[in-house]
Design a protein around this motif. Structure first.
Motif, short mmCIF file in Angstrom:
data_model
loop_
_atom_site.label_atom_id
_atom_site.label_comp_id
_atom_site.label_asym_id
_atom_site.label_seq_id
_atom_site.Cartn_x
_atom_site.Cartn_y
_atom_site.Cartn_z
N LEU A 272 0.83 -1.19 0.00
CA LEU A 272 0.00 0.00 0.00
C LEU A 272 0.88 1.26 0.00
CD1 LEU A 272 -2.83 1.20 0.06
CD2 LEU A 272 -2.75 1.08 2.56
N ALA A 273 1.95 1.23 0.76
CA ALA A 273 2.87 2.36 0.78
C ALA A 273 3.46 2.59 -0.61
CB ALA A 273 3.98 2.11 1.81
N GLU A 274 3.85 1.53 -1.26
CA GLU A 274 4.43 1.64 -2.59
C GLU A 274 3.41 2.18 -3.60
OE1 GLU A 274 5.95 -1.54 -5.82
OE2 GLU A 274 6.93 -1.68 -3.86
N ARG A 275 2.18 1.71 -3.54
CA ARG A 275 1.15 2.13 -4.49
C ARG A 275 0.71 3.57 -4.29
NH1 ARG A 275 -3.36 -2.48 -5.59
NH2 ARG A 275 -2.00 -4.08 -6.43
N THR A 276 0.77 4.05 -3.06
CA THR A 276 0.28 5.39 -2.77
C THR A 276 1.39 6.43 -2.64
OG1 THR A 276 0.31 4.98 -0.38
CG2 THR A 276 -1.76 4.52 -1.57
N GLY A 277 2.62 5.99 -2.49
CA GLY A 277 3.71 6.92 -2.28
C GLY A 277 3.78 7.46 -0.86
N LEU A 278 3.02 6.87 0.03
CA LEU A 278 3.02 7.27 1.44
C LEU A 278 3.94 6.35 2.22
CD1 LEU A 278 -0.82 7.78 1.87
CD2 LEU A 278 0.92 9.56 1.76
N SER A 279 4.45 6.85 3.30
CA SER A 279 5.31 6.00 4.14
C SER A 279 4.44 5.07 4.99
CB SER A 279 6.17 6.87 5.07
OG SER A 279 5.35 7.47 6.05
N ARG A 280 5.06 4.04 5.48
CA ARG A 280 4.35 3.12 6.38
C ARG A 280 3.91 3.86 7.64
NH1 ARG A 280 7.61 -2.59 5.69
NH2 ARG A 280 7.65 -2.47 3.42
N ASP B 47 -4.03 -6.09 6.60
CA ASP B 47 -4.44 -6.44 5.24
C ASP B 47 -5.39 -5.36 4.76
OD1 ASP B 47 -4.68 -8.01 2.90
OD2 ASP B 47 -6.55 -8.86 3.66
N PHE B 48 -4.93 -4.55 3.82
CA PHE B 48 -5.71 -3.43 3.32
C PHE B 48 -6.46 -3.84 2.06
CE2 PHE B 48 -2.26 -1.60 5.73
CZ PHE B 48 -2.88 -0.62 6.48
N PRO B 49 -7.70 -3.39 1.91
CA PRO B 49 -8.45 -3.71 0.69
C PRO B 49 -7.95 -2.86 -0.47
CG PRO B 49 -9.76 -2.26 2.08
CD PRO B 49 -8.51 -2.61 2.85
N PRO B 50 -8.20 -3.27 -1.70
CA PRO B 50 -7.76 -2.48 -2.87
C PRO B 50 -8.34 -1.06 -2.88
CG PRO B 50 -8.53 -4.65 -3.56
CD PRO B 50 -8.83 -4.52 -2.09
N GLU B 51 -9.52 -0.88 -2.26
CA GLU B 51 -10.17 0.45 -2.23
C GLU B 51 -9.37 1.45 -1.41
OE1 GLU B 51 -12.05 -2.36 -0.84
OE2 GLU B 51 -12.44 -2.85 -2.93
N ALA B 52 -8.41 0.98 -0.63
CA ALA B 52 -7.61 1.89 0.19
C ALA B 52 -6.76 2.82 -0.68
CB ALA B 52 -6.71 1.10 1.14
N VAL B 53 -6.37 2.37 -1.86
CA VAL B 53 -5.51 3.20 -2.73
C VAL B 53 -6.24 4.46 -3.19
CG1 VAL B 53 -4.18 3.27 -4.88
CG2 VAL B 53 -4.09 1.24 -3.41
N PRO B 54 -7.42 4.35 -3.82
CA PRO B 54 -8.10 5.60 -4.22
C PRO B 54 -8.56 6.42 -3.02
CG PRO B 54 -9.44 3.69 -4.78
CD PRO B 54 -8.11 3.17 -4.33
N TRP B 55 -8.92 5.77 -1.92
CA TRP B 55 -9.32 6.49 -0.72
C TRP B 55 -8.16 7.36 -0.21
CZ3 TRP B 55 -12.56 8.87 2.11
CH2 TRP B 55 -12.30 9.15 3.45
N LEU B 56 -6.97 6.81 -0.18
CA LEU B 56 -5.82 7.58 0.29
C LEU B 56 -5.48 8.72 -0.66
CD1 LEU B 56 -3.73 4.68 1.77
CD2 LEU B 56 -4.72 6.60 3.04
#
Length: 117
Positions: free
Chosen positions: A6-14, A37-46
């Motif tokens: 998730l960090a890699e996909r969003t560019g946010l740090s852990r 375990d984050f759902p795929p929807e977490a990426v657009p939400w972030l």
């Protein structure tokens, strides 16, 4: 997906993701081994969270309005209304700051700038 992905996909740090979790903006499922375990929807939400922050919304506002938007019949109109409200707040704050500036400018060079006007 785990926190590293998730960090890699969003560019946010852990650390940022953990902060958002503590703030109630993310609610991962915990695996039996304790991993998040984050759902795929977490990426657009972030992405939404980061954009809203850049537009001046607080994390509390984002958390509150995110829940409202998810059940709104017309999310685009509701979001536009939130923007209108934020613009009104910014306009009011701008007027307050202009009045403060004018008061400060009047006091410059008066000998005792902290005396009541």
């Amino acid at each position: 997906m785990r926190i590293g992905e998730l960090a890699e996909r969003t560019g946010l740090s852990r650390d940022a993701l953990r902060f958002y979790e503590r703030a109630g903006l993310l609610a991962p499922h915990r695996l039996p081994n304790g991993y998040r375990d984050f759902p795929p929807e977490a990426v657009p939400w972030l992405r939404y969270v980061r954009t809203a922050q850049a537009l001046g919304f607080s994390l509390a506002e984002i958390a509150r309005t995110g829940a409202e938007l998810s059940v709104a019949p017309d999310a685009a109109e509701q979001l536009s209304e939130l923007f209108r409200q934020k613009i009104a707040l910014i306009d009011a704050r701008t007027a307050e700051l202009a009045a403060l500036r004018a008061d400060l400018a009047e006091r410059v060079g008066t000998g005792c700038p902290l005396a009541p006007s």
